[in-house]
Scaffold this motif. Structure first.
Motif, short mmCIF file in Angstrom:
data_model
loop_
_atom_site.label_atom_id
_atom_site.label_comp_id
_atom_site.label_asym_id
_atom_site.label_seq_id
_atom_site.Cartn_x
_atom_site.Cartn_y
_atom_site.Cartn_z
N PHE A 31 1.00 -1.25 0.06
CA PHE A 31 0.03 -0.12 0.08
C PHE A 31 1.02 1.37 0.11
CE2 PHE A 31 -2.92 -3.24 2.36
CZ PHE A 31 -3.87 -2.89 1.40
N VAL A 38 3.74 0.59 2.81
CA VAL A 38 3.62 -0.62 3.55
C VAL A 38 3.39 -1.81 2.97
CG1 VAL A 38 2.19 -1.58 5.53
CG2 VAL A 38 2.31 0.98 5.46
N ALA A 40 2.16 -5.04 2.82
CA ALA A 40 1.02 -5.77 4.01
C ALA A 40 1.37 -7.26 3.81
CB ALA A 40 -0.14 -5.19 3.29
N PRO A 59 -1.32 -11.99 14.54
CA PRO A 59 -1.90 -10.76 15.27
C PRO A 59 -2.19 -9.75 14.53
CG PRO A 59 0.50 -10.89 15.40
CD PRO A 59 0.30 -12.09 14.49
N SER A 60 -2.96 -8.78 14.78
CA SER A 60 -3.36 -7.70 14.30
C SER A 60 -2.19 -6.87 13.63
CB SER A 60 -4.00 -6.61 15.29
OG SER A 60 -4.57 -5.56 14.73
N GLY A 61 -2.45 -6.65 12.20
CA GLY A 61 -1.69 -5.87 11.32
C GLY A 61 -0.57 -6.82 10.58
N SER A 62 -0.93 -8.39 10.93
CA SER A 62 0.19 -8.97 10.37
C SER A 62 -0.08 -9.25 8.75
CB SER A 62 0.09 -10.29 11.00
OG SER A 62 -1.10 -11.00 11.10
N GLY A 63 -1.24 -8.63 8.19
CA GLY A 63 -1.27 -8.98 6.84
C GLY A 63 -2.70 -9.71 6.52
N LYS A 64 -3.17 -10.45 7.52
CA LYS A 64 -4.26 -11.42 7.18
C LYS A 64 -5.28 -11.04 6.17
CE LYS A 64 -5.37 -12.04 11.62
NZ LYS A 64 -4.83 -10.88 12.01
N SER A 65 -5.95 -9.74 6.58
CA SER A 65 -6.98 -9.38 5.77
C SER A 65 -6.41 -9.21 4.19
CB SER A 65 -7.80 -8.06 6.18
OG SER A 65 -8.30 -8.32 7.55
N SER A 66 -5.34 -8.68 4.32
CA SER A 66 -4.65 -7.94 3.00
C SER A 66 -4.63 -9.27 2.07
CB SER A 66 -3.38 -7.37 3.18
OG SER A 66 -3.58 -6.24 3.65
N GLN A 98 -14.96 -8.72 8.00
CA GLN A 98 -14.58 -8.68 9.00
C GLN A 98 -15.86 -7.49 9.66
OE1 GLN A 98 -10.73 -7.07 9.61
NE2 GLN A 98 -10.43 -7.81 11.69
N GLU A 175 -11.57 -12.94 10.23
CA GLU A 175 -11.84 -12.79 11.49
C GLU A 175 -13.42 -12.96 12.01
OE1 GLU A 175 -9.95 -12.46 14.32
OE2 GLU A 175 -8.00 -11.71 13.69
#
Ligand SMILES: Nc1ncnc2c1ncn2[C@@H]1O[C@H](COP(=O)(O)OP(=O)(O)OP(=O)(O)O)[C@@H](O)[C@H]1O
Length: 237
Positions: A31, A38, A40, A59-66, A98, A175
């Motif tokens: 991004f 960033v 992702a 964890p949060s911010g680790s790129g799962k959603s991306s 999510q 999630e």
């Protein structure tokens, strides 16, 4: 088929009989540009095959959603490729987003039927399919309630039913248990697993919760945008 590092449980080689729904090769997603860029997702390699039950845990911010958005075709790779060999492009994929929100003015069965109605399915047929999907996630008794009259866990089951009503070959759930207590989250996952089993869909779930991930057949850990090997101990990267 070429070897893959991920999503292939040890001792279970991919055969030509496995249908590859998503083939992700060195897929990266950045991004922004320059100093503010960033990364992702760093060069992810994975397959999702028919009947897979896959958790992406981190964890949060680790790129799962991306990563999930790449698998869904909602984001274009910055480099590498994502293809859908056994699907008609990314069609046939259902996504439980999510914090999926239902439309307040529509009751549960109308919410569930809405994507079908928007796709041109006649009202009666859309409502029949919606009612079947609600039954699959054990939410048939909620059909006539408004979103404000159901709990967060029930709302997540309805969000799952809304996807199932479209008969996806692959369900991607971002999630789905994230905002729920442990017991309720477990029930939502039960609903997704049962629904995937009954419809023959593959299921990919992102989660920060190792206990939820443990319920899926295959686990991929994600840290700092990188996929680690299957079932690797979850140390910080
Ligand atoms: N649209 C965007 N624009 C810029 N950066 C983004 C965007 N979406 C995600 N990111 C960044 O990419 C990284 C990965 O985010 P992502 O949402 O994929 O992580 P996640 O593991 O799903 O986190 P969470 O569980 O909190 O949703 C983060 O650093 C995030 O800030």
């Amino acid at each position: 088929m070429p070897p893959r590092d991920h999503a292939i449980p040890a001792g279970k080689p991919v055969t030509s009989l496995d249908e590859v729904l998503v083939d992700c090769r060195n897929a990266a997603l950045t991004f922004g540009r320059g100093a503010t860029a960033v990364v992702a997702v760093h060069g992810a390699n994975l397959w999702v095959r028919s009947a897979d039950r896959l958790a992406i845990v981190g964890p949060s911010g680790s790129g799962k959603s991306s990563l999930l958005h790449l698998l869904a075709g909602l984001e274009q790779t910055t480099s590498g490729t994502v293809t859908w060999p056994a699907l008609d492009g990314p069609g046939g994929i259902g996504i439980v987003f999510q914090g999926d929100s239902l439309i307040a003015a529509l009751d549960v069965v109308e919410n569930t039927a809405l994507p079908l109605v928007l796709a041109g399915v006649p009202d009666g047929e859309a409502h029949r399919l919606a009612a079947e999907a609600l039954a699959l996630v054990d939410a048939a008794d909620l059909a006539e309630r408004l979103p404000e009259e159901i709990s967060g866990g029930q709302a997540q089951r309805v969000a799952a039913a809304r996807v199932l009503a479209q008969s996806p070959r692959l369900i991607l759930a971002d999630e789905p248990t994230g905002r729920l207590d442990h017991t309720t989250g477990g029930h939502v996952l039960d609903a997704l697993l049962t629904a995937a089993d009954q419809t023959g869909a593959a299921l990919v779930v992102t989660t920060h919760d190792p206990a939820i991930a443990a319920r899926l057949t295959t686990r991929l850990a994600m840290r700092g945008g990188r996929l680690l090997t299957v079932d690797e101990p979850q140390e910080a990267s």
